[in-house]
Scaffold this active site. Structure first.
Site, mmCIF file in Angstrom:
data_model
loop_
_atom_site.group_PDB
_atom_site.id
_atom_site.type_symbol
_atom_site.label_atom_id
_atom_site.label_comp_id
_atom_site.label_asym_id
_atom_site.label_seq_id
_atom_site.Cartn_x
_atom_site.Cartn_y
_atom_site.Cartn_z
ATOM 1 N N ALA A 1 -9.208 -28.331 -13.694
ATOM 2 C CA ALA A 1 -10.052 -29.367 -13.092
ATOM 3 C C ALA A 1 -11.502 -29.096 -13.419
ATOM 4 O O ALA A 1 -11.922 -27.941 -13.515
ATOM 5 C CB ALA A 1 -9.861 -29.407 -11.576
ATOM 6 N N ASP A 2 -12.240 -30.173 -13.612
ATOM 7 C CA ASP A 2 -13.688 -30.058 -13.772
ATOM 8 C C ASP A 2 -14.416 -30.369 -12.473
ATOM 9 O O ASP A 2 -15.561 -29.969 -12.297
ATOM 10 C CB ASP A 2 -14.161 -30.971 -14.890
ATOM 11 C CG ASP A 2 -13.796 -30.403 -16.252
ATOM 12 O OD1 ASP A 2 -14.671 -29.811 -16.895
ATOM 13 O OD2 ASP A 2 -12.624 -30.519 -16.655
#
Length: 386
Positions: free
Chosen positions: A258-259
């Site tokens: 995930a960013d």
């Protein structure tokens, strides 16, 4: 070959990054000497992966201040706490602009800003404040490997128990991942790819599957290289083959990085992740997000508040790789070329770098503190894992 599984190398005052734009066919190390060079490397995706870019930003910032402390005469910004604060704030703001979606970059710059404020409030002089900032910047990068191994174990062990709870043995697990979330995307070991590595190391993995992840091909270039180097059984698929894979093969989970993770669990990750999540839900396959605490942004209520970076349209039109059949350049490296796929002058090209997967499609969110699953109300409570 193993050195290619390191995104950043440090030696005293020297920072080097492996140029991920030319992997896997060429291993090229680039020296990062300034904050501006770090910004360019992050923006141009010579280095990528949310944890890795946060680490590079912090290290380049530390390098900048450490050199200032050694210089004679010292620069003007070390003349007073006020001058230092103005200088540091400008540099941190500049670094933050390199890539807007990855929250780790913002987490690193905000942490350094807090250190600046705390040291200033303690009445320290400019040099001592700068020394505190140098050490904190180094610590940001140093903390990454340990937490990656922790979250990989949490997530891997949780998946094994989930499969066992459904009546299977928990052995021979097949896991699909998207993009690249291993050592090249972090300071070491990895997040979602770390989960796969943990399953392999504990004898629980059957096979890792990974998408090519167009248009930058982080899967076919980088994840393929990592899995091959680590000798983990793996199979590459084209992005559009995910549904077919789920129809015809036993896949026990999808694990992605995930960013940015919003407070409600909505997750921004590399483009194509949402597609995989929708298909996983259709086939009742657990969908696991693995990311450090720094990726969770409790200030953002849901995915609608996550800024989505749009890359230059040209990047969706060009594929770069080694010539085939192979030929060597004058340095003995495989000759590479950039190839334009579509006709030039297209009226419209849609090229977001990320998409947002709604929390309702996510089975578990894993950080270094543990595993969060949805409660009886169908909502995530992330308070225990941040």
């Amino acid at each position: 070959m193993a050195e290619t599984l390191t995104s950043i190398q440090l030696s005293d005052d020297k920072i080097q990054i492996v140029n991920q734009l030319v992997l896997p066919h060429t291993t090229e190390w680039l020296v990062i000497d300034t904050i501006e060079q770090a910004h360019d490397a992050i923006r141009s995706m010579k280095i990528r992966g949310a944890p890795a870019i946060g680490s590079l930003a912090a290290l380049a910032f530390s390098q900048h201040l450490a050199r200032a402390l050694r210089s004679s005469p010292p620069p003007d910004f070390l003349s007073s706490p006020e001058a230092l604060k103005a200088h540091v704030s400008q540099k941190l703001d500049f670094l933050f602009t390199a890539r807007p979606t990855a929250v780790n970059l913002g987490a690193a710059t905000r942490r350094l800003a807090r250190t600046l404020q705390t040291s200033s409030d303690a009445g320290k002089d400019a040099r001592k404040i700068a020394e505190d900032l140098v050490e904190d910047g180094k610590q940001i990068a140093a903390e990454d490997v340990g937490r990656n191994k922790a979250m990989a174990k949490w997530g891997g062990d949780w998946l094994v128990e989930l499969v066992k709870g459904n009546g299977a043995s928990g052995d021979g697990l097949n896991v699909l991942t998207v993009c690249n979330t291993g050592s090249l995307a972090t300071s070491g070991y990895g997040t979602a790819l770390g989960l796969i590595t943990h399953l392999h190391e504990t004898g629980k993995l059957g096979r890792a599957y990974f998408t090519q992840t167009a248009p930058y091909h982080q899967g076919s270039r980088l994840t393929a290289l990592e899995l091959k180097t680590l000798q983990i059984p793996s199979t590459m698929i084209v992005d559009t083959m995910v549904g077919s894979l789920f129809q015809h093969h036993s896949i026990h989970a999808v694990a992605v990085g995930a960013d940015r993770i919003a407070r409600n669990g909505d997750t921004a990750n590399k483009i194509g992740t949402y597609n995989a999540a929708v298909l996983a839900a259709r086939h009742n396959i657990p969908f696991i997000v693995v990311a450090p605490i720094t990726t969770v942004d409790l200030d953002v209520a849901d995915g609608s508040g996550i800024p989505i970076e749009h890359r230059p349209p040209l990047e969706a039109c060009i594929v770069r790789g080694a010539l085939y059949p192979p030929s060597l350049d004058q340095q003995g490296n495989k000759a590479q070329a950039a190839i334009m796929i579509p006709p030039e002058g297209l009226d419209g090209i849609y090229n977001p770098s990320f998409d947002v997967t709604p929390a309702e499609l996510i089975t578990a969110i894993v950080t270094e503190k543990g595993v969060a699953v949805k409660g009886s109300d169908g909502r995530f409570d992330l308070s225990n894992v941040v």
